[in-house]
Design a protein around this motif. Sequence first.
Motif, PDB file in Angstrom:
ATOM      1  N   PHE A 197       0.860  -1.180   0.000  1.00 35.52           N
ATOM      2  CA  PHE A 197       0.000   0.000   0.000  1.00 35.52           C
ATOM      3  C   PHE A 197       0.895   1.228   0.000  1.00 35.52           C
ATOM      4  CE2 PHE A 197      -2.269  -3.437   2.017  1.00 35.52           C
ATOM      5  CZ  PHE A 197      -3.525  -3.368   1.443  1.00 35.52           C
ATOM      6  N   GLY A 198       0.691   2.098  -0.971  1.00 36.84           N
ATOM      7  CA  GLY A 198       1.538   3.284  -1.034  1.00 36.84           C
ATOM      8  C   GLY A 198       0.704   4.531  -0.841  1.00 36.84           C
ATOM      9  N   ILE A 199       1.138   5.373   0.067  1.00 40.33           N
ATOM     10  CA  ILE A 199       0.474   6.658   0.216  1.00 40.33           C
ATOM     11  C   ILE A 199       1.369   7.697  -0.414  1.00 40.33           C
ATOM     12  CG2 ILE A 199      -0.319   8.403   1.865  1.00 40.33           C
ATOM     13  CD1 ILE A 199      -0.926   6.060   3.777  1.00 40.33           C
ATOM     14  N   LYS A 200       0.893   8.270  -1.509  1.00 40.13           N
ATOM     15  CA  LYS A 200       1.599   9.353  -2.197  1.00 40.13           C
ATOM     16  C   LYS A 200       3.066   9.050  -2.468  1.00 40.13           C
ATOM     17  CE  LYS A 200      -0.965  13.507  -1.565  1.00 40.13           C
ATOM     18  NZ  LYS A 200      -0.782  14.777  -2.117  1.00 40.13           N
ATOM     19  N   ASP A 201       3.395   7.773  -2.622  1.00 43.47           N
ATOM     20  CA  ASP A 201       4.761   7.416  -3.005  1.00 43.47           C
ATOM     21  C   ASP A 201       5.808   7.619  -1.902  1.00 43.47           C
ATOM     22  OD1 ASP A 201       4.334   6.343  -5.381  1.00 43.47           O
ATOM     23  OD2 ASP A 201       5.619   7.747  -6.516  1.00 43.47           O
ATOM     24  N   TYR A 202       5.444   8.168  -0.773  1.00 43.26           N
ATOM     25  CA  TYR A 202       6.491   8.297   0.236  1.00 43.26           C
ATOM     26  C   TYR A 202       6.253   7.449   1.482  1.00 43.26           C
ATOM     27  CZ  TYR A 202       3.386  11.996   2.007  1.00 43.26           C
ATOM     28  OH  TYR A 202       2.320  12.694   2.461  1.00 43.26           O
ATOM     29  N   SER A 252       8.121   1.530   4.762  1.00 46.65           N
ATOM     30  CA  SER A 252       9.192   2.498   4.544  1.00 46.65           C
ATOM     31  C   SER A 252       8.588   3.886   4.389  1.00 46.65           C
ATOM     32  CB  SER A 252      10.017   2.117   3.311  1.00 46.65           C
ATOM     33  OG  SER A 252       9.221   2.140   2.171  1.00 46.65           O
ATOM     34  N   PHE A 253       9.313   4.825   4.859  1.00 43.58           N
ATOM     35  CA  PHE A 253       8.862   6.219   4.844  1.00 43.58           C
ATOM     36  C   PHE A 253       9.973   7.056   4.228  1.00 43.58           C
ATOM     37  CE2 PHE A 253       8.555  10.226   7.574  1.00 43.58           C
ATOM     38  CZ  PHE A 253       7.695  10.859   6.678  1.00 43.58           C
ATOM     39  N   ILE A 254       9.686   7.591   3.063  1.00 39.69           N
ATOM     40  CA  ILE A 254      10.692   8.411   2.386  1.00 39.69           C
ATOM     41  C   ILE A 254      10.480   9.840   2.857  1.00 39.69           C
ATOM     42  CG2 ILE A 254      11.653   9.074   0.157  1.00 39.69           C
ATOM     43  CD1 ILE A 254      10.250   6.480  -0.908  1.00 39.69           C
ATOM     44  N   PHE A 255      11.155  10.195   3.942  1.00 39.55           N
ATOM     45  CA  PHE A 255      10.885  11.486   4.556  1.00 39.55           C
ATOM     46  C   PHE A 255      11.410  12.641   3.722  1.00 39.55           C
ATOM     47  CE2 PHE A 255      15.146  12.063   6.184  1.00 39.55           C
ATOM     48  CZ  PHE A 255      15.586  10.774   6.484  1.00 39.55           C
ATOM     49  N   SER A 256      12.393  12.344   2.876  1.00 39.88           N
ATOM     50  CA  SER A 256      12.937  13.423   2.051  1.00 39.88           C
ATOM     51  C   SER A 256      11.911  13.922   1.029  1.00 39.88           C
ATOM     52  CB  SER A 256      14.202  12.954   1.340  1.00 39.88           C
ATOM     53  OG  SER A 256      13.917  11.806   0.590  1.00 39.88           O
ATOM     54  N   HIS A 279      11.781  18.919   2.801  1.00 36.28           N
ATOM     55  CA  HIS A 279      12.995  19.167   2.044  1.00 36.28           C
ATOM     56  C   HIS A 279      14.123  19.583   2.995  1.00 36.28           C
ATOM     57  CE1 HIS A 279      15.668  20.152  -1.174  1.00 36.28           C
ATOM     58  NE2 HIS A 279      15.939  21.287  -0.547  1.00 36.28           N
ATOM     59  N   ILE A 280      15.210  18.877   2.939  1.00 36.16           N
ATOM     60  CA  ILE A 280      16.374  19.223   3.748  1.00 36.16           C
ATOM     61  C   ILE A 280      17.499  19.527   2.792  1.00 36.16           C
ATOM     62  CG2 ILE A 280      18.016  18.362   5.478  1.00 36.16           C
ATOM     63  CD1 ILE A 280      15.693  16.382   6.289  1.00 36.16           C
ATOM     64  N   ASN A 281      18.177  20.622   3.017  1.00 38.31           N
ATOM     65  CA  ASN A 281      19.256  21.036   2.111  1.00 38.31           C
ATOM     66  C   ASN A 281      20.336  19.960   2.011  1.00 38.31           C
ATOM     67  OD1 ASN A 281      18.517  23.340   0.914  1.00 38.31           O
ATOM     68  ND2 ASN A 281      19.570  24.724   2.372  1.00 38.31           N
ATOM     69  N   GLY A 306      16.051  10.348   1.616  1.00 38.21           N
ATOM     70  CA  GLY A 306      16.135   9.845   2.981  1.00 38.21           C
ATOM     71  C   GLY A 306      14.960   8.939   3.260  1.00 38.21           C
ATOM     72  N   LYS A 307      15.289   7.788   3.828  1.00 39.79           N
ATOM     73  CA  LYS A 307      14.228   6.803   4.050  1.00 39.79           C
ATOM     74  C   LYS A 307      14.466   6.111   5.378  1.00 39.79           C
ATOM     75  CE  LYS A 307      14.317   2.619   1.852  1.00 39.79           C
ATOM     76  NZ  LYS A 307      14.130   1.661   0.760  1.00 39.79           N
TER      77      LYS A 307
END
Lengths: 1109, 534
Positions: free
Chosen positions: A681-686, A716-720, A724-726, A731-732
């Motif tokens: 199940f994917g929520i908005k790809d992240y 998995s959670f792709i927090f990046s 947005h972090i410079n 980031g996952k």
Amino acid sequence: MKLIVIFTVVLNLQCLANVYSQEKVTINLKSTDFKKVISSIQKQTNYHFVFSERKIPTDKNLSVNVQNLEVPKVLDQLLANTNFTYTVLDNNLIVITSKDEVVSNVVVKGTVHDANGQPLPGVSIRVKGTSAGTQSDMNGNYSINVPDNATLVFSFLGYDTQEVVVAGKTTINVTLSEAAKNLNEVVVTALGIKKEERKIGYSATTVGADDLNKVKETNVASSLEGRVAGLQISGTNGGPGSSVRVMLRGVPSLSSGTSSPLFIINGVPMDNTQRGASGEWGGADMGDGIANINPDDIESMTVLKGQAASALYGSRAANGVIMITTKSGKKNTNFGVEYSTNYQMDKVRNDLDYQNIYGQGKLGQKPKDGDAGDAMNDGSEAWGARLDGSPLTQFNGKIYPYSAVPNNILSFYRTGHTFSNTVAFTGGGDHGAFRFSVSDLNNAAVVPNSGLDRKSFNLNTTQSVTSKLDVSLVANYIVDNENNRTGLSDGPGNPNNVLFLSPNEDQRILAPGYGANGVETQFTDDNYVTNPYFAAYKFVTNTSRERLITTASAKYNFTSWLYAQLREGYDVINDKRIDITPTGTGYNAAGSMDQNNGKITEQNTDILIGAKHDLVKDLLNLDLTVGGNIRKAGDEGTRISGQNNFIIPYFYSLSNFSGRNADVPYFHQRETHSAYYTADFGIKDYLILSTTGRYDTYSTLPANNRGIFTPSVSGSFIFSDLYHINGLDFGKVRLSYSQTSGEPGNPYADAIYYSLSNSINGVPAAAYNHDQLPNLFLKPYTLTEIEAGTEMKFWGNRFGFDIAYFTRKTEHEIFTAGLDISSGYWGRYVPTGSIQNRGVEIEVHGTPVKTSDFSWTPAFNFTYVQNKVLKTDANNTTSGLGTYRPFNANTAWVVGMSGPQIMASDYVRNASGQIVFDAQGLPQGAPRTPMGSTVPKVYGGFNNDFNYKGFNLSFLIDYRYGNKILSATSYYSILRGLNKITLPGRETGVVGQGVDPNGAPNTVNVPAETYYQKLARQVSSLDVLDGSFIKLRQVSFGYTIPRTILSGTPFSSINVSLVGRNLWTIMKRSDNIDPESGFSPNVAYAGIEGTSVPAVRTFGFSVNFKFKN
Amino acid sequence: MKKRYIYSCLVLGATLFAGCTKNFDNINTDPNQTTAALINPNFFMAQAQMEFANGSSGYRQLLFQSCWIQGLASTEGYYTNGDKYVYGGSPQTYTNMIWNDDYSAEGRIYEMKNLIKGNAAYSNLDNCGTILQVLIQQQITDQYGDSPYSQASQAKSGIFTPAFDKTQAIYTNMLSQLATATAALDASKPGPTSDLFYKGNVAQWKKLGYSLMLRLAMRLTKVDAATAQKYAEMAYSGGAMSSAADDAKVFSDNADNYPNNAANTFLNNVPDWQGVRWGNTLISFMQSNSDPRISAVAEVAIGNGLTANGLYVPGDNTASKQVGMPNGYDLGGSHDISTAPGYPGATPADPSVSGDAPAEQGKYSRPRFAVYLDRNGSNIVLTYGETELLFAEAASNGWATGVAATHYANALAADMQALAELNSTPQAVVDPAAITAYVAAHPLTPATALQQINMEYYVQACTTFQFIEAWNNWKRSGFPVLTPVVYPGQFTNGSIPRRVTYPVSLAQTNPSGLAAAAADQGADNFMTKVWWDK
């Protein structure tokens, strides 16, 4: 080899011939459609067509019958009375358009640059939808004649492909950006399902072809060493084609045998049976299944480490999964030829550091003058007098100086070499693609008269039957012949006995190993220590194998989001093995022979149905796969041994016996039926949540306990993507929980059987198998794992890392607990075993330096695993595993400690720690205690890649810490007076430092030989060595010849590399041996070494030619 | 519609793949083995007999008891365990062989008895099984001392670490079981059908039962004379073996892969054949008695040099040429054989053979090729002659077992005749006239009866390669009187071993049993005496 060259030339000529093909065609087609006609023209001529699917005639009932007619005339005929027309451009491009569309011919020019503004030569520029096109020149410039409505495709290896619509432009300058590695890569996961690597909730590492085949190991699994965090590879010192022990995340289970992960080739399991290994009684390593695979055919190997990754394979995934993807052809590519050749030399490295002061003899005396029998008694001992160069009568009656022989051992082993050649043909059209390769590997081992010859044929084809149905077939045919697999460990038939010669005994005088009558020349009084030359040249242990691994699959796409796939994998192996103990052998003068013919099969039928659909548009997406699998596996065979003596000595045939003893043909079969699903199940790809489940039923288990369900959940959670972090590109964090199950290693383990033995003098005899007490209450065991990890990439992928923590535990493991025969059995299955592994894996990679000409890409991996045996049988008995020939120490599962532990005897000591000697002043051994695990706690590798223009330098350092070795070399070298620790007291006698049985200081003086021999026999802790090391594992230096230089040649690319492997041991702590030495891949024998083939250094070169398309 | 299609696919798939496991029982049935329903329990007997009898004859005794008892002697490194009480080869490999083979054989018998439990039709088989179990257990106990007996072979019932019974308890139990089983044998009912001893002759089994009872009883003469007397008399009245035809033995069968273990050892190993000789203690004694068996059992290699000494060809068995080799010597070490008293000298190297060397043991007598290197030769288990000797000793003690001198005379004749049983075609044949003469010349003298009886026991056990039995009887009787070998690094501190150490693996597989044994009988070494050995 010759054959391959001829092949290459012929096929290449055909390729060239196509360029000058005629422009006239002959076509006879009825009831066809326009596309097929075009396809027919393209095949016969050099023309390419450009059209849009919707803008060609749709008439499906065309008939064409033309003889040797120019193409434009054919087209005139075809397009008459239609609304379409065509234009021929001057680069043989024919554009078909509707009549109202005006197409004109444009010459487009431009330059291709990289991101740094440097011109890129050799970029392929193609008209979309065709294979017509050109390449950029040395300065990145190109010029192409195209229709003004065309789309140009710019592609170059290592760069992102770019498409530009011409739309009338005449100058198109393009900047290609480097492909961002690892960011959006697709990884092949369990069952061959492809997933975006960024989204998966577990750890998987892919190793590419370059790392696997640059330096060729005869067992490709060895090439993974040091490259993947969590993966530990240990080879066997048994010569070419020997087995490897592959361990993922520690010792996976108490019953893991050779601990082999499941190897999956192109989506279906392949057999990796270890065919026999050495033990305390000697024998040769017979190799495993993975060793058969030709590294040149491998595109990549993906290591699925965690159980969440491999849960879809159920029981067989308990030891992890390694997925092999073989190379394939690509659609819409011209016929291509690639040829690679590789030559490597192996040189034995001398790790021995024996004393060279005292020579052969007994109790400080050299053998009596003129007494050959006396010399024979201590041919492998060094308890004699100080070496003084005086004449000595050797066992052969001849006289030699009584002085040390330098480099004695190295001169017995020869320089080994491996020569391998692979030629591969690839190509593809609109509807299919293929790759076919032929490969030959020829190896001569460092042990004289031993070697390996392997031929592999690999065919990979895919075909689209309709726009919805794709079929593919991958077939790998292997013929593998190994000559004289080397005897290891124990003395009989073992050429490595040469490692224990007296310091003054030149190995050359043992040659040729037999006398005029063919009888073995013995050099010691122990006839079970075979003369190395006799063992190498007269003993026979030959294996030959023919193997066909095939995968056939059909995939039907119902819609763009729903497919069904049917797949059949079949791996069939025919083995033959011949063992001959020759006439005249010291311990078996009459000789013997046996032959073993066997067949192994592994068949997997599986169905997959996959659906991918948005549940809530742009918010919640479901990727669902359900399926089932039927696995049938078995092995069977016959073994025939000659009975009584060879009737005619030296004639080695089974016909040359008065009788033959055929063992009852052996036969084992098993079947597993499984059903499984995976849902992502994917929520908005992240945010992705995945769950899998598998239900297995095993034929090997009792009817009431056959099935087990094993689930896994990972997220998995792709927090990046959210914040947005410079500097942070990606980031996952990920977390997974999973469970897999396992079944007993052998079928028929749940019932009591009786078998007939050979009749005795005509009287029938019967027995039961007392090796293993059957267990009627077996059930599948479980392995549970939790994994947490994070992965980050920074600054355009200049730096990145992946960290994983895992904890895994088996429960109710079925393993064999040792019994004493006085119980009626030697062992029993117990379903109580439990073992735990906890650890951390770190992979760091990046490209810290990168300019237009130069780049440095280091990659570092580190693994820490803490293993602990939680439970053995109900009483937590220490369970013995393997041992070595002196039998004064062994390895075992010890509850509460990491396994396998070495159990060895220390000195007997009193309460204050002083050594207690017996009344004769001799050391005594205490009961055995745990002395450390044979499996490393810390291991990993550090790889570095440097690129400068066309040059590439890479090296791999790997390391291992915290493991112990049980060394028979240490034992024998002390027992025989070769070890330097036996020097003190040689001439004066030894007074052991310690106390006598009454507690008073020990004052008894004992002759050195008596003292040290007792020491060796009693105090086995001396043989427990530290197995830590750091090694320079692999170095390669390569040069890719620029395309510009090759412009006048038939080659599109040539790459030359100098390679080296195992070049330098930077650190080790084990005297006299290589810390990786071992004679068996079995976990039970991990860390036990002795009398095996010494470690080798490998040097070589490889050249890869790609012919122009 | 589409959904229905998908669901039916799913259901179908699940049914097909996970569902049909009906044939799994078939798949998981070993086609090459059978089950209790079909197996004939008789067949286990032959297996156990071969395992036990042939298991005892090779390295298991050659490397240890044969030299401890000085029946054989050797300069070879592999034989230092026996010849010098110094570790050689990998001793732990061989010290546990009796344990492993004997318990393996006992397990077969246990399984056999289990399968026929309560079935009256098999009563003779069951009782013969008991006799076999006792035969095997006695060898284990005499060699190691305390050992599993009452709980042995019962892993199937959940006993994984069988208790070590005390030797005394084992003997008590064995004697009572033997008494019951032997008495219950009934010649009118069917006998065992896979019987390598007697081809199913129940009457002979009965005799074996009583001969074995006598042997057990006589082991106890030093520790429990009353029990010894009771059972020796029971054996006599019950009816023990009465002629050489009753001897228990197992012929090896090379063609079926059961080669004679002792023969195989010598035939497979040239250095063993070159370096293992009859012991001086044995040969000297036989010569001092002008024993006519010398030519039947001993020979000297023909030809000069090491090569000739290693050839597998018959030698010269002329009695006057036979010389036994003293124990405790090596080749080239501190105790070179050439320094032995009465060293007959080496045979010189044969100049016509390249690389030949002098044969330093070449003039010593070795076991006769034709007799002992027969892969189809027999393994002697228990003989009429031994029985008569033990009855003679019992009678000398004043027990009601007949007339000592008669038993002794019968024994001498039987022992000499029994050598012919070593081969299916007799090779070691002693001239009947010589036997008669020898028996007449060697009457039993009451004053030296014990010595005479037990020295004959020694000669007959050694010449029939029953070295374990010779050693046990030496421990019991003190005959022959042996002088221990002196050599550096001995594991017994200068005396002859009286016990064999337990398999080292027991420390892991049955530590509690091992600890109990140590507490009861003492440290696990070669010097600790078993219960009946005082």
